[in-house]
Design a protein around this motif. Structure first.
Motif, short mmCIF file in Angstrom:
data_model
loop_
_atom_site.label_atom_id
_atom_site.label_comp_id
_atom_site.label_asym_id
_atom_site.label_seq_id
_atom_site.Cartn_x
_atom_site.Cartn_y
_atom_site.Cartn_z
N VAL A 273 4.66 -3.66 -3.74
CA VAL A 273 3.54 -2.96 -3.09
C VAL A 273 2.70 -3.94 -2.28
CG1 VAL A 273 1.46 -1.62 -3.51
CG2 VAL A 273 3.51 -1.18 -4.87
N TRP A 274 2.30 -5.05 -2.92
CA TRP A 274 1.46 -6.01 -2.20
C TRP A 274 2.24 -6.74 -1.13
CZ3 TRP A 274 -3.33 -5.12 -2.48
CH2 TRP A 274 -3.89 -4.60 -3.64
N SER A 275 3.54 -6.88 -1.32
CA SER A 275 4.35 -7.47 -0.27
C SER A 275 4.34 -6.61 0.98
CB SER A 275 5.79 -7.66 -0.78
OG SER A 275 6.61 -8.19 0.25
N ARG A 276 4.43 -5.29 0.79
CA ARG A 276 4.39 -4.39 1.95
C ARG A 276 3.01 -4.39 2.59
NH1 ARG A 276 7.27 -1.09 -1.86
NH2 ARG A 276 9.51 -1.02 -1.37
N VAL A 277 1.95 -4.49 1.79
CA VAL A 277 0.59 -4.54 2.34
C VAL A 277 0.41 -5.78 3.21
CG1 VAL A 277 -1.85 -4.81 1.74
CG2 VAL A 277 -0.44 -3.17 0.49
N VAL A 278 0.88 -6.92 2.72
CA VAL A 278 0.78 -8.16 3.50
C VAL A 278 1.59 -8.06 4.79
CG1 VAL A 278 1.31 -10.62 3.49
CG2 VAL A 278 0.30 -9.56 1.47
N ASP A 279 2.81 -7.50 4.69
CA ASP A 279 3.63 -7.35 5.90
C ASP A 279 2.97 -6.43 6.91
OD1 ASP A 279 5.46 -8.97 4.71
OD2 ASP A 279 6.76 -7.34 4.00
N ALA A 280 2.38 -5.32 6.44
CA ALA A 280 1.71 -4.38 7.35
C ALA A 280 0.51 -5.05 8.03
CB ALA A 280 1.28 -3.13 6.60
N ASN A 281 -0.28 -5.79 7.26
CA ASN A 281 -1.43 -6.49 7.86
C ASN A 281 -0.97 -7.51 8.89
OD1 ASN A 281 -3.37 -5.11 6.40
ND2 ASN A 281 -3.32 -6.54 4.70
N ALA A 282 0.11 -8.21 8.60
CA ALA A 282 0.61 -9.20 9.55
C ALA A 282 1.06 -8.54 10.84
CB ALA A 282 1.76 -10.00 8.91
N LEU A 283 1.75 -7.42 10.74
CA LEU A 283 2.21 -6.71 11.95
C LEU A 283 1.02 -6.21 12.77
CD1 LEU A 283 5.23 -4.68 10.52
CD2 LEU A 283 5.31 -6.69 12.01
N ILE A 284 0.01 -5.68 12.09
CA ILE A 284 -1.17 -5.18 12.81
C ILE A 284 -1.88 -6.32 13.53
CG2 ILE A 284 -3.45 -4.14 12.52
CD1 ILE A 284 -2.28 -2.50 10.21
N LEU A 285 -2.08 -7.43 12.84
CA LEU A 285 -2.78 -8.56 13.46
C LEU A 285 -1.99 -9.12 14.63
CD1 LEU A 285 -4.13 -10.43 10.30
CD2 LEU A 285 -5.43 -9.11 11.97
#
Length: 297
Positions: A273-285
């Motif tokens: 779950v947190w891995s996907r959250v980090v990946d999503a934040n990285a893509l947005i940034l």
């Protein structure tokens, strides 16, 4: 004051004919904030400035002392090296002060443009090498070395003429040839990144690849590997000695000890779950950064 429309008005407002963007932030702080917040903001700016300068000068002193001076004077003791590092930091401070007139003259005195331009000429080679080292397992040390040298050479080929001849302003064009300085520095940074990547990959293909046993959990494709990783700098003699000390496999030796592994067991995998959250934040940034880069360039 900040949005001056002509060189004469800009010169009267802030002393720089190219524009007054350098005084925008001080004007906002001094005219809009109350006295308490004004002092707090000043303290924040000075603390950030001192922290950045301290880290830069400390890193420069350590690199010079350990990588250059110690090789020239192998018998130098700790106190000798400490004094040499401090003297080098003083020299760096003097060089920085002597460089201030160049900063004032470069790009019409626009400090933000100057900082971004310098970063665009020097940072892309380092970014390209790090990016390829993580995502391309075929990249090796010779490729990274020559990629850094080639990228730095290309960046200096743009930086040196721009500093020496000047890019000028809208009203007074500089002497730097358009073939060299005509491309915007952000576009040049993108091309420099790609050129460095090509050099790294091309040179890496001319040399043997790094064995897979040295890359576990160091590259993206092997990020989930549970295999033990052998240190790349470990010699064959050390590996054989550890094989003898470990004894036959299955007689109390830890898993991987017979291979000469010099690392602790791999940590447990990150929760998905947190891995996907980090990946999503990285893509947005990254998407926001690319949009701002392309829009304002």
């Amino acid at each position: 004051v900040v949005g001056c429309a002509d060189p004469q008005g800009c010169r009267r407002a802030c002393g720089a004919p190219a524009g007054c963007s350098n005084v925008a932030y001080p004007r906002l702080v001094l005219t809009l904030l109350p006295p308490g917040l004004r002092g707090l903001m000043l303290a924040v700016v000075l603390a950030a400035l001192m922290s950045s300068l301290a880290s830069i000068f400390a890193s420069a002193g350590a690199l010079f002392t350990l990588d250059i001076y110690q090789r020239l004077r192998p018998s130098a003791g700790p106190r000798h090296l400490l004094i040499a590092g401090r003297l080098w930091v003083l020299a760096m401070v003097g060089l920085s002060l002597a460089w201030l007139p160049v900063v004032e003259a470069a790009r019409g005195g626009q400090l933000f443009d100057y900082i971004q331009a310098i970063a665009s000429y020097l940072a892309p080679p380092v970014a390209a090498v790090f990016f390829l080292a993580v995502f391309v397992p075929r990249v090796n040390e010779p490729g990274a070395f020559w990629g850094l040298l080639g990228g730095l050479g290309l960046g200096l080929a743009r930086l040196v003429p721009e500093v020496a001849l000047g890019t000028g302003t809208c009203g007074a064009p500089g002497r730097c040839p358009p073939l060299v300085c005509g491309l915007h520095y952000l576009h040049f940074a993108a091309l420099l990144f790609l050129a460095t990547a090509v050099i790294v990959v091309a040179v890496s293909l001319c040399y043997p690849p790094i064995p897979r046993q040295h890359l576990h959990r160091l590259v993206f494709s092997l990020r989930h590997s549970r295999e033990p990783r052998v240190d790349l700098d470990q010699s064959k003699d050390e590996v054989q000695l550890q094989d003898v000390e470990a004894g036959p496999a299955g007689q109390g030796a830890e898993p991987g000890a017979e291979r000469g592994v010099a690392e602790p067991p791999a940590p447990p995998p990150e929760p998905p779950v947190w891995s996907r959250v980090v990946d999503a934040n990285a893509l947005i940034l990254m998407a926001v950064a690319f949009f701002l880069w392309g829009y304002f360039a």
